[in-house]
Write a protein that holds these residues in place. Structure first.
Motif, PDB file in Angstrom:
ATOM      1  N   TRP A   1       0.853  -1.201   0.000  1.00 52.38           N
ATOM      2  CA  TRP A   1       0.000   0.000   0.000  1.00 52.38           C
ATOM      3  C   TRP A   1       0.882   1.241   0.000  1.00 52.38           C
ATOM      4  O   TRP A   1       1.668   1.457   0.929  1.00 52.38           O
ATOM      5  CB  TRP A   1      -0.898  -0.026   1.244  1.00 52.38           C
ATOM      6  CG  TRP A   1      -1.922   1.066   1.284  1.00 52.38           C
ATOM      7  CD1 TRP A   1      -2.232   1.929   0.284  1.00 52.38           C
ATOM      8  CD2 TRP A   1      -2.764   1.398   2.386  1.00 52.38           C
ATOM      9  NE1 TRP A   1      -3.226   2.777   0.686  1.00 52.38           N
ATOM     10  CE2 TRP A   1      -3.574   2.475   1.975  1.00 52.38           C
ATOM     11  CE3 TRP A   1      -2.918   0.885   3.668  1.00 52.38           C
ATOM     12  CZ2 TRP A   1      -4.514   3.058   2.806  1.00 52.38           C
ATOM     13  CZ3 TRP A   1      -3.853   1.463   4.495  1.00 52.38           C
ATOM     14  CH2 TRP A   1      -4.654   2.538   4.061  1.00 52.38           C
ATOM     15  N   ASP A   2       0.747   2.014  -1.070  1.00 58.04           N
ATOM     16  CA  ASP A   2       1.460   3.285  -1.200  1.00 58.04           C
ATOM     17  C   ASP A   2       0.433   4.383  -0.910  1.00 58.04           C
ATOM     18  O   ASP A   2      -0.404   4.706  -1.758  1.00 58.04           O
ATOM     19  CB  ASP A   2       2.019   3.372  -2.629  1.00 58.04           C
ATOM     20  CG  ASP A   2       2.570   4.729  -2.978  1.00 58.04           C
ATOM     21  OD1 ASP A   2       2.365   5.686  -2.208  1.00 58.04           O
ATOM     22  OD2 ASP A   2       3.203   4.842  -4.036  1.00 58.04           O
ATOM     23  N   VAL A   3       0.482   4.923   0.312  1.00 55.58           N
ATOM     24  CA  VAL A   3      -0.585   5.866   0.709  1.00 55.58           C
ATOM     25  C   VAL A   3      -0.509   7.184  -0.058  1.00 55.58           C
ATOM     26  O   VAL A   3      -1.523   7.851  -0.235  1.00 55.58           O
ATOM     27  CB  VAL A   3      -0.601   6.186   2.223  1.00 55.58           C
ATOM     28  CG1 VAL A   3      -1.155   5.063   3.023  1.00 55.58           C
ATOM     29  CG2 VAL A   3       0.734   6.612   2.738  1.00 55.58           C
ATOM     30  N   SER A   4       0.690   7.548  -0.544  1.00 56.22           N
ATOM     31  CA  SER A   4       0.793   8.856  -1.197  1.00 56.22           C
ATOM     32  C   SER A   4       0.058   8.873  -2.538  1.00 56.22           C
ATOM     33  O   SER A   4      -0.484   9.898  -2.937  1.00 56.22           O
ATOM     34  CB  SER A   4       2.250   9.272  -1.376  1.00 56.22           C
ATOM     35  OG  SER A   4       2.893   8.354  -2.202  1.00 56.22           O
ATOM     36  N   THR A   5       0.017   7.738  -3.230  1.00 59.00           N
ATOM     37  CA  THR A   5      -0.714   7.683  -4.513  1.00 59.00           C
ATOM     38  C   THR A   5      -2.007   6.870  -4.409  1.00 59.00           C
ATOM     39  O   THR A   5      -2.756   6.788  -5.373  1.00 59.00           O
ATOM     40  CB  THR A   5       0.157   7.030  -5.604  1.00 59.00           C
ATOM     41  OG1 THR A   5       0.434   5.676  -5.204  1.00 59.00           O
ATOM     42  CG2 THR A   5       1.453   7.785  -5.829  1.00 59.00           C
ATOM     43  N   GLY A   6      -2.227   6.242  -3.279  1.00 60.89           N
ATOM     44  CA  GLY A   6      -3.413   5.384  -3.120  1.00 60.89           C
ATOM     45  C   GLY A   6      -3.265   4.046  -3.832  1.00 60.89           C
ATOM     46  O   GLY A   6      -4.241   3.303  -3.958  1.00 60.89           O
ATOM     47  N   SER A   7      -2.052   3.727  -4.281  1.00 62.98           N
ATOM     48  CA  SER A   7      -1.865   2.463  -5.025  1.00 62.98           C
ATOM     49  C   SER A   7      -1.824   1.285  -4.057  1.00 62.98           C
ATOM     50  O   SER A   7      -1.249   1.379  -2.976  1.00 62.98           O
ATOM     51  CB  SER A   7      -0.563   2.515  -5.821  1.00 62.98           C
ATOM     52  OG  SER A   7      -0.567   3.640  -6.663  1.00 62.98           O
ATOM     53  N   GLN A   8      -2.423   0.187  -4.489  1.00 57.99           N
ATOM     54  CA  GLN A   8      -2.431  -1.028  -3.673  1.00 57.99           C
ATOM     55  C   GLN A   8      -2.166  -2.241  -4.562  1.00 57.99           C
ATOM     56  O   GLN A   8      -2.494  -2.224  -5.750  1.00 57.99           O
ATOM     57  CB  GLN A   8      -3.806  -1.252  -3.030  1.00 57.99           C
ATOM     58  CG  GLN A   8      -4.136  -0.333  -1.902  1.00 57.99           C
ATOM     59  CD  GLN A   8      -5.484  -0.680  -1.269  1.00 57.99           C
ATOM     60  OE1 GLN A   8      -6.245  -1.507  -1.794  1.00 57.99           O
ATOM     61  NE2 GLN A   8      -5.764  -0.042  -0.150  1.00 57.99           N
ATOM     62  N   ALA A   9      -1.598  -3.264  -3.972  1.00 56.94           N
ATOM     63  CA  ALA A   9      -1.540  -4.579  -4.610  1.00 56.94           C
ATOM     64  C   ALA A   9      -1.854  -5.597  -3.536  1.00 56.94           C
ATOM     65  O   ALA A   9      -1.357  -5.460  -2.409  1.00 56.94           O
ATOM     66  CB  ALA A   9      -0.162  -4.831  -5.196  1.00 56.94           C
ATOM     67  N   ARG A  10      -2.686  -6.578  -3.864  1.00 54.51           N
ATOM     68  CA  ARG A  10      -2.921  -7.633  -2.873  1.00 54.51           C
ATOM     69  C   ARG A  10      -2.999  -8.977  -3.584  1.00 54.51           C
ATOM     70  O   ARG A  10      -3.545  -9.081  -4.684  1.00 54.51           O
ATOM     71  CB  ARG A  10      -4.174  -7.358  -2.051  1.00 54.51           C
ATOM     72  CG  ARG A  10      -5.451  -7.381  -2.796  1.00 54.51           C
ATOM     73  CD  ARG A  10      -6.618  -7.217  -1.820  1.00 54.51           C
ATOM     74  NE  ARG A  10      -7.897  -7.499  -2.457  1.00 54.51           N
ATOM     75  CZ  ARG A  10      -8.582  -6.624  -3.168  1.00 54.51           C
ATOM     76  NH1 ARG A  10      -8.100  -5.401  -3.362  1.00 54.51           N
ATOM     77  NH2 ARG A  10      -9.732  -6.958  -3.711  1.00 54.51           N
ATOM     78  N   THR A  11      -2.404  -9.949  -2.940  1.00 50.97           N
ATOM     79  CA  THR A  11      -2.334 -11.269  -3.560  1.00 50.97           C
ATOM     80  C   THR A  11      -3.186 -12.255  -2.777  1.00 50.97           C
ATOM     81  O   THR A  11      -3.498 -12.038  -1.600  1.00 50.97           O
ATOM     82  CB  THR A  11      -0.879 -11.789  -3.580  1.00 50.97           C
ATOM     83  OG1 THR A  11      -0.419 -11.889  -2.227  1.00 50.97           O
ATOM     84  CG2 THR A  11       0.022 -10.864  -4.376  1.00 50.97           C
TER      85      THR A  11
END
Ligand SMILES: C[S@@+](CC[C@H](N)C(=O)[O-])C[C@H]1O[C@@H](n2cnc3c(N)ncnc32)[C@H](O)[C@@H]1O
Length: 380
Positions: A305-315
């Motif tokens: 979770w990259d809070v500055s861009t709101g990017s997420q990845a979940r497996t």
């Protein structure tokens, strides 16, 4: 011989027997420095608690002194404010923010730093002052300066050092800015970790001098690096074997984040086993590839979770024994991690001691085996 003196001598003997690299002068320092003056009451993690909770061990209670002379890290502050003496509950939650590092690691680090009498040494992260006291015993008060960020922690360390008859120069401030009034140093040792090598350090340490610091990040992965300063603003180094981790320097800490909400995104099969991120070096590779992401989760169920861009990845595991990944936001975090993990796997999954680091005024790179091998830029 009183109990503390006996326990101190037994600790020095045990460290020597266990193979802690230690010249006789450092052994004398362990026998001389009363660790109990520095730790006072401390916290012990409660076995099996998740998230980890901490039990206060109060000064004078049964087992307290034996704990002081165990080869263990003793946590002395949680969340930048809670001390063991402040806690009335059985156990509390929190994030460790100051501690006395386990003695074998302190000694191993002083050894790797190659600090000798005559060197001017700068320590970042005074903490309880125990490692500072060992350094002052071996090198002399006049050779050592130590910087602590937290004024309450720094004041307690100053009192303990004075009570133990040591008088190194102590500074309260942000050690990542170096020691503007301190002149040039031959050695710099950090007992908090950093995301990249702070540029002031590279001008503070003489060319030919050394920096020993743990590189960490928002993914909770760590690797201890020993760098030679090669010129103003320049250094090159290698990562050392072993699993050394330190709490991250406060100005390099993760940004505050809201409660986790998993967001929808593009789903596809994962090209790597997500559990590779639980491997000491695998997790570090992932952190190098996606330094803006905090890593949550474990095993097949990783979350970045990259809070500055709101990017997420979940497996997650799929029905065929493979894994899927869902990615959300502008930064494709898992694409980056997959690519880095593939490069690492193609090289035979080497441990961190096969990696090196180059620092120049224009950037900082971690590389595998040689400077022109696979490399990752640090987030300066
Ligand atoms: C692991 S503890 C130090 C252990 C200590 N050397 C000992 O043996 O007791 C890390 C310390 O680094 C301090 N710290 C964190 N960020 C810092 C910074 N930017 N400058 C100086 N100290 C910092 C923390 O407040 C904490 O007390």
């Amino acid at each position: 011989m009183n109990t503390a003196t006996r326990l101190r001598a037994a600790l020095a003997d045990r460290l020597a027997e266990d193979g802690t690299p230690m010249e006789p002068e450092w052994g004398s320092a362990v026998r001389a420095v009363p660790r109990e003056l520095f730790t006072g009451s401390y916290f012990r993690p409660v076995a099996g608690s998740a998230p980890t909770s901490y039990r206060p061990v109060r000064e004078g209670e049964p087992g307290w002194l034996e704990g002081v002379y165990s080869d263990e890290t003793l946590i002395t502050q949680l969340d930048g404010r809670i001390r063991a003496d402040d806690v009335s509950e059985e156990a509390v939650h929190g994030s460790p923010s100051s501690s006395s590092t386990l003695p074998s690691l302190v000694l191993r680090m002083w050894h790797r730093l190659g600090a000798e009498p005559g060197h001017r040494v700068l320590e970042i992260g005074t903490g309880t002052g125990y490692s500072t006291a060992l350094g002052a015993h071996r090198l002399g008060d006049g050779s050592l300066t130590s910087i602590e960020y937290d004024p309450v922690v720094g004041a307690a360390a100053a009192a303990a050092l004075k009570a133990a008859n040591f008088a190194p120069r102590l500074v309260i401030g942000d050690g990542l800015r170096g020691d503007p009034d301190g002149g040039r140093y031959d050695r710099l040792i950090a007992t908090c970790s950093v995301r990249y090598i702070p540029l002031p350090w590279l001008h503070q340490v003489e060319p030919g001098g050394r920096i020993l610091v743990t590189l960490s990040g928002w993914g909770y992965a760590n690797a201890l690096a020993l760098l030679d300063v090669t010129g103003p603003g320049e250094a090159t180094g290698r990562f050392l074997p072993g699993c050394t981790s330190f709490m991250i320097a406060r100005p390099h800490d993760r940004p505050p984040r809201p409660t986790l909400a998993l967001l929808p995104g593009e789903e596809r099969p994962s090209r790597i086993d997500p559990a590779k991120l639980d491997d000491w070096t695998g997790g570090w590779i992932a952190q190098l590839a996606a330094p803006s992401a905090e890593r949550l989760g474990a095993g097949a169920e990783q979350i970045l979770w990259d809070v500055s861009t709101g990017s997420q990845a979940r497996t997650a595991r799929d029905h065929d024994g493979g894994w899927t990944v869902v990615q959300h936001g502008p930064v494709r975090l898992w694409d980056r991690v997959e690519q880095a993990v593939h490069r690492w796997q193609a090289a035979g999954e080497p441990r961190q001691e096969e990696f090196g680091i180059t620092v120049s005024p224009t950037g900082q790179q971690v590389w595998l085996r040689t400077e022109d091998g696979p490399g990752w830029d640090l987030p300066i």
